[in-house]
Scaffold this active site. Sequence first.
Site, PDB file in Angstrom:
ATOM      1  N   LYS A 109      -3.579  -1.631  14.449  1.00 23.27           N
ATOM      2  CA  LYS A 109      -2.709  -0.666  15.108  1.00 23.27           C
ATOM      3  C   LYS A 109      -3.062  -0.541  16.580  1.00 23.27           C
ATOM      4  O   LYS A 109      -4.229  -0.503  16.950  1.00 23.27           O
ATOM      5  CB  LYS A 109      -2.851   0.690  14.425  1.00 23.27           C
ATOM      6  CG  LYS A 109      -2.238   0.680  13.046  1.00 23.27           C
ATOM      7  CD  LYS A 109      -1.915   2.077  12.640  1.00 23.27           C
ATOM      8  CE  LYS A 109      -2.286   2.409  11.231  1.00 23.27           C
ATOM      9  NZ  LYS A 109      -3.176   1.670  10.481  1.00 23.27           N
TER      10      LYS A 109
ATOM     11  N   GLU B 132       0.819  -1.223   0.000  1.00 21.74           N
ATOM     12  CA  GLU B 132       0.000   0.000   0.000  1.00 21.74           C
ATOM     13  C   GLU B 132       0.847   1.265   0.000  1.00 21.74           C
ATOM     14  O   GLU B 132       2.069   1.214   0.198  1.00 21.74           O
ATOM     15  CB  GLU B 132      -0.931   0.003   1.204  1.00 21.74           C
ATOM     16  CG  GLU B 132      -0.176   0.021   2.518  1.00 21.74           C
ATOM     17  CD  GLU B 132      -0.865   0.860   3.567  1.00 21.74           C
ATOM     18  OE1 GLU B 132      -1.242   2.008   3.262  1.00 21.74           O
ATOM     19  OE2 GLU B 132      -0.997   0.376   4.698  1.00 21.74           O
TER      20      GLU B 132
HETATM   21  N1  PSU Z   1      -0.041   0.717   8.453  1.00 26.80           N
HETATM   22  C1  PSU Z   1       1.022   1.463   8.823  1.00 26.80           C
HETATM   23  N2  PSU Z   1       0.920   2.821   8.702  1.00 26.80           N
HETATM   24  C2  PSU Z   1      -0.203   3.425   8.160  1.00 26.80           C
HETATM   25  C3  PSU Z   1      -1.318   2.627   7.765  1.00 26.80           C
HETATM   26  C4  PSU Z   1      -1.168   1.271   7.937  1.00 26.80           C
HETATM   27  O1  PSU Z   1       2.039   0.911   9.283  1.00 26.80           O
HETATM   28  O2  PSU Z   1      -0.247   4.636   8.010  1.00 26.80           O
HETATM   29  C5  PSU Z   1      -2.555   3.248   7.132  1.00 26.80           C
HETATM   30  C6  PSU Z   1      -3.212   2.173   6.276  1.00 26.80           C
HETATM   31  O3  PSU Z   1      -3.275   2.656   4.962  1.00 26.80           O
HETATM   32  C7  PSU Z   1      -4.598   1.991   6.864  1.00 26.80           C
HETATM   33  C8  PSU Z   1      -4.865   3.373   7.342  1.00 26.80           C
HETATM   34  O4  PSU Z   1      -5.535   1.529   5.917  1.00 26.80           O
HETATM   35  O5  PSU Z   1      -3.617   3.719   7.969  1.00 26.80           O
HETATM   36  C9  PSU Z   1      -6.076   3.413   8.248  1.00 26.80           C
HETATM   37  O6  PSU Z   1      -6.587   4.719   8.274  1.00 26.80           O
HETATM   38  P1  PSU Z   1      -8.012   4.988   8.965  1.00 26.80           P
HETATM   39  O7  PSU Z   1      -7.786   4.658  10.411  1.00 26.80           O
HETATM   40  O8  PSU Z   1      -8.297   6.449   8.738  1.00 26.80           O
HETATM   41  O9  PSU Z   1      -9.007   4.081   8.307  1.00 26.80           O
END
Ligand code: PSU
Length: 308
Positions: free
Chosen positions: A162, A26
């Site tokens: 996370k 990604e």
């Molecule tokens: N994993 C990481 N760092 C990130 C992300 C994932 O190590 O920044 C990103 C991914 O793209 C994930 C996003 O889909 O954070 C989630 O964002 P939100 O909580 O706004 O859905």
Amino acid sequence: MPHTWLQISDEVRAALSDAQPIVALESTLITHGLPWPTNLETAQKAEAAVRIGGAVPATIAVIAGQPCVGLTPNQLAELAEAKQIAKASRRDLGAVVAQGRSAGTTVSATMALAWAAGIRVFATGGIGGAHRETNPTQPLDISSDLTELSRTPVLVVCAGAKSILDLPQTLELLETFGVPVLGYRTHELPTFYVRGGGGPVSCRVETAAEAAAVFAAHVQMGGKGAILAQPLESEVAVPADEFESAMFQAENEAEAAGISGPQSTPFLLSRLADLTVGRTLVANQALILANARLAAETAKELISQRRF
Ligand code: PSU
Ligand code: MN
């Protein structure tokens, strides 16, 4: 035939037609998750890790309105250096494409584009999930990564969800959506930067071969996405107490600054990097590379088991 609206690099196109293993990567972690130059270094090393693992990397992003699967080294560097670039989740893909903008794609958007190209395995750091409810007057914030997992048959290799999230709530939602959570040599959902249990996984696997077999059986019976979660190596994990006190401060700052919605994850990740004096960055890079390696192995297994 892949869709005409999708730009697939020559290398990825050749791998698709020769049924070679491919791992999608990604780009939100490049544009919004990690600071320059750690972001570029991590993206390059993740591609290299996939290659060393015997698969072809396909980093995914939207560049000037064009959804791209497989980026050139220049495109990767431009994304890493871009300021003010969009963060596109599944919801935003149509808008950035129609309006000719560039965007880093989150897990949900990357899954959608990987699947459109015919790629089944995807490596990232940590998926999004249900955010912690720090203020009951604020609306619930649940990542579209979860809903995309419920409808797109791609295996997402990650270090769990996370640690900034509400992990028990995230696991409940994954169950509701019928998304298997495979623990790689663990019974408990790994918790991204921190080592420790985020709640029980739905199935423990010991090898990439076993993960490939479970995912294939799930999809064969009409299942969609699945998660293969592996814990971060203990040497670089951030101690839980240090993480929680940094997180407490980062959340208070986010609230004071009125940060919410899609800005929330990038803000918290960036503040945590500062507050832990870079420890979370070291951990984040290490887990992304480990996941890229495991994803390559699993993509090879899916092909050698003739599962797809
Ligand atoms: N994993 C990481 N760092 C990130 C992300 C994932 O190590 O920044 C990103 C991914 O793209 C994930 C996003 O889909 O954070 C989630 O964002 P939100 O909580 O706004 O859905
Ligand atoms: Mn959100």
